[in-house]
Design an enzyme around this catalytic site. Structure first.
Site, PDB file in Angstrom:
ATOM      1  N   LYS A 116       2.274  47.389  -4.680  1.00  0.00           N
ATOM      2  CA  LYS A 116       2.775  47.438  -6.069  1.00  0.00           C
ATOM      3  C   LYS A 116       3.310  48.819  -6.471  1.00  0.00           C
ATOM      4  O   LYS A 116       4.426  49.190  -6.135  1.00  0.00           O
ATOM      5  CB  LYS A 116       1.671  46.961  -7.015  1.00  0.00           C
ATOM      6  CG  LYS A 116       1.309  45.474  -6.782  1.00  0.00           C
ATOM      7  CD  LYS A 116       0.156  45.042  -7.642  1.00  0.00           C
ATOM      8  CE  LYS A 116      -0.368  43.695  -7.238  1.00  0.00           C
ATOM      9  NZ  LYS A 116       0.420  42.570  -7.771  1.00  0.00           N
ATOM     10  N   TYR A 159      -8.894  38.437  -5.111  1.00  0.00           N
ATOM     11  CA  TYR A 159      -7.721  37.981  -4.369  1.00  0.00           C
ATOM     12  C   TYR A 159      -7.211  39.127  -3.515  1.00  0.00           C
ATOM     13  O   TYR A 159      -7.033  40.246  -4.025  1.00  0.00           O
ATOM     14  CB  TYR A 159      -6.639  37.528  -5.354  1.00  0.00           C
ATOM     15  CG  TYR A 159      -5.333  37.092  -4.723  1.00  0.00           C
ATOM     16  CD1 TYR A 159      -4.171  37.853  -4.892  1.00  0.00           C
ATOM     17  CD2 TYR A 159      -5.253  35.933  -3.973  1.00  0.00           C
ATOM     18  CE1 TYR A 159      -2.967  37.453  -4.329  1.00  0.00           C
ATOM     19  CE2 TYR A 159      -4.045  35.513  -3.403  1.00  0.00           C
ATOM     20  CZ  TYR A 159      -2.902  36.285  -3.582  1.00  0.00           C
ATOM     21  OH  TYR A 159      -1.718  35.889  -3.025  1.00  0.00           O
ATOM     22  N   ASP A 164      -9.724  47.178  -1.959  1.00  0.00           N
ATOM     23  CA  ASP A 164      -8.369  46.655  -2.088  1.00  0.00           C
ATOM     24  C   ASP A 164      -7.819  47.173  -3.418  1.00  0.00           C
ATOM     25  O   ASP A 164      -8.112  46.628  -4.477  1.00  0.00           O
ATOM     26  CB  ASP A 164      -8.394  45.120  -2.054  1.00  0.00           C
ATOM     27  CG  ASP A 164      -7.003  44.546  -2.289  1.00  0.00           C
ATOM     28  OD1 ASP A 164      -6.862  43.302  -2.219  1.00  0.00           O
ATOM     29  OD2 ASP A 164      -6.072  45.318  -2.556  1.00  0.00           O
TER      30      ASP A 164
HETATM   31  C1  LIG Z   1      -5.794  43.097  -5.447  1.00  0.00           C
HETATM   32  C2  LIG Z   1      -4.630  42.445  -4.768  1.00  0.00           C
HETATM   33  N1  LIG Z   1      -4.585  42.445  -3.400  1.00  0.00           N
HETATM   34  C3  LIG Z   1      -3.546  41.870  -2.749  1.00  0.00           C
HETATM   35  C4  LIG Z   1      -2.508  41.262  -3.427  1.00  0.00           C
HETATM   36  C5  LIG Z   1      -1.373  40.653  -2.637  1.00  0.00           C
HETATM   37  O1  LIG Z   1      -0.234  41.469  -2.761  1.00  0.00           O
HETATM   38  P1  LIG Z   1       1.225  40.822  -2.535  1.00  0.00           P
HETATM   39  O2  LIG Z   1       1.232  40.203  -1.163  1.00  0.00           O
HETATM   40  O3  LIG Z   1       1.427  39.812  -3.643  1.00  0.00           O
HETATM   41  O4  LIG Z   1       2.158  42.046  -2.650  1.00  0.00           O
HETATM   42  C6  LIG Z   1      -2.499  41.245  -4.849  1.00  0.00           C
HETATM   43  C7  LIG Z   1      -1.367  40.568  -5.587  1.00  0.00           C
HETATM   44  N2  LIG Z   1      -1.571  40.349  -6.988  1.00  0.00           N
HETATM   45  C8  LIG Z   1      -0.873  39.225  -7.589  1.00  0.00           C
HETATM   46  C9  LIG Z   1      -1.155  39.285  -9.091  1.00  0.00           C
HETATM   47  N3  LIG Z   1      -2.489  38.968  -9.368  1.00  0.00           N
HETATM   48  C10 LIG Z   1       0.576  39.233  -7.312  1.00  0.00           C
HETATM   49  C11 LIG Z   1       1.362  38.308  -8.196  1.00  0.00           C
HETATM   50  C12 LIG Z   1       1.737  37.059  -7.477  1.00  0.00           C
HETATM   51  O5  LIG Z   1       0.936  36.549  -6.653  1.00  0.00           O
HETATM   52  O6  LIG Z   1       2.857  36.592  -7.761  1.00  0.00           O
HETATM   53  C13 LIG Z   1      -3.582  41.843  -5.520  1.00  0.00           C
HETATM   54  O7  LIG Z   1      -3.663  41.855  -6.872  1.00  0.00           O
END
Ligand SMILES: Cc1ncc(COP(=O)(O)O)c(CN[C@@H](CN)CCC(=O)O)c1O
Length: 432
Positions: free
Chosen positions: A272, A149, A244
């Protein structure tokens, strides 16, 4: 950790109201507990390793706001630094010294990053890095991996992990086919599949983007040689390798997976942890590539709140705390203790489980086969995971509400917390 009377009355009231106001009652799908079932918990406050919900139930927290709370929630040094910065305003929309400070720390820490751009989320970082990959190589196709993701940008919503996997969604509606036709996918840990994609798309692939340790299909580490193999294949094809590290950055090691595994990508995304709980993302890499980004170069990307002093300070203080000697040894120790204990009590209760940890990131699958990719992960017993999640919740342990997410510890978790968690799991796993 047992809570005497586990009532969720106030959570239910508030969440019922939320569902009338916001789609699914949440501002991010995974929070709705859809895949684990039952009532989401409405938080009132967090501190250190703990959560208190609006019914005043206390939990040991293994989500940590999905990664940012690596030093423990509401760390006093972070809060007091924020209070100081607050006095000077919240956002400038203009250069400020704190951007230089955090940029220097990130450049100093992350092997691939010679120059960095701050944005406001991991999604924004990945969207921007995608555009940069294409601008620099003048090629449009990218390779991503099933179950990974990279935020909710159109191009990435193909075989995506995290919430997309959690909800079992096909690729999202609203994403035109012609947008995802340039997104090629391969199974994680499958170098042959990547080689074949490069052969079948000669000269058309801008690069490969991946979670170098996967958290969004559940916890799936790279097989030996996988990351090294991708580095060779991308170099052979004049394509970019992009890590990533939004989730793994400053968690797997201070310099991320690329430091721990000794494989240096061309570009990296972060998020994060570097925001310490405030909205921050970043992308960075070789100066030669980053110099294409406006206004230094022609590739456009912008953001009103990018680099704002509050978010910069939260990140600066968080990284300072992580720099303290022994931080990562501690995370490794308590997290390995946790996952070893969980796997042990699960097997003793007769369950087939697989899992592991690297530093403060861990995961466990109810599956009799070790998980090397998304297909393996999907074979896990997600219904059992849901029952396990609910059982642990009622015993005061807050796990990620999806089999397709990773777990996170912090410097605030104590060995007593770990032991209490394992004890609670031993009881719950007798019944699931
Ligand atoms: C490897 C990786 N790359 C990009 C993203 C996206 O980041 P955000 O746009 O949610 O800050 C994420 C976001 N992770 C999720 C949890 N698996 C955020 C939690 C959510 O979607 O509420 C990530 O894990």
């Amino acid at each position: 950790v047992t809570t005497t009377s586990f009532t969720t009355t106030k959570s239910e009231e508030i969440f019922a109201q939320a569902q009338k106001l916001m789609p699914g009652g949440v501002n991010s799908p995974v929070r709705a507990f859809k895949s684990v079932g039952g009532q989401p918990i409405v938080f009132d406050r967090v501190n250190g390793a703990y959560i208190w919900d609006v019914d005043n139930n206390k939990y040991i927290d293994y989500v940590g706001s999905w990664g940012p709370a690596i030093c423990g929630h509401a760390h006093p040094e972070v809060l007091s630094a924020l209070k100081e910065v607050l006095e000077k305003g919240t956002s400038f929309g203009a250069p400020c010294l704190l951007e230089n400070v955090l940029a220097e720390m990130v450049i100093e820490a992350v092997p691939s990053i010679e120059m960095v751009r701050f944005v406001n989320s991991g999604t924004e970082a990945c969207l921007s890095v995608l555009r940069l990959m294409r601008a620099y190589t003048q090629r449009n196709k990218i390779i991503k991996f099933e179950g990974c993701y990279h935020g909710h940008g159109d191009m990435f919503l193909v075989q995506a992990g995290s919430g997309v996997a959690t909800l079992g969604l096909p690729d999202s509606p609203g994403v035109p086919k012609n947008v995802t036709s340039d997104t090629l996918t391969a199974p994680y840990n499958d170098l042959e599949a990547v080689k074949k994609l490069f052969e079948d798309n000669k000269g058309e692939i801008a690069g490969v983007i991946l979670e170098p340790v996967v958290g969004n299909a559940g916890f799936v580490p790279p097989d030996a040689g996988f990351l090294e193999g991708l580095r060779v294949i991308t170099e052979e094809n004049d394509a970019l390798l992009v890590f990533d590290e939004v989730m793994t950055g400053f968690r797997i090691a201070y310099g991320g997976v690329q430091e721990k595994f000794g494989v240096t990508p061309d570009l990296t995304t972060l998020g994060k942890v570097i925001g310490g709980g405030l909205p921050v993302g970043a992308y960075g890499g070789k100066k030669e590539i980053m110099s294409m980004v406006a206004p230094a170069g022609p590739m456009y990307q912008a953001g009103t709140l990018s680099g704002n002093p509050l978010a910069m300070m939260a990140g600066i203080k968080t990284l300072e705390l992580l720099q303290k000697p022994g931080s990562y040894e501690y995370l490794e120790k308590i997290t390995n203790q946790l996952i070893t204990g969980l796997l042990d009590v699960a097997r003793k209760a007769g369950h087939q489980v697989n899992g592991g940890n690297i530093s403060g990131m861990f995961g466990m699958f109810f599956s009799d086969t070790p998980v090397h990719n998304y297909d393996d992960a999907k074979k896990a017993d997600t219904a059992k995971f849901g029952r396990f999640h609910r059982g642990m919740l009622e015993k005061g342990v807050y796990l990620a509400p999806s089999q397709f997410e990773a777990g996170f510890t912090s410097l605030a978790h104590t060995e007593e917390d770990i032991e209490a968690t394992i004890k609670a799991a031993a009881e719950v796993l007798k019944e699931v």
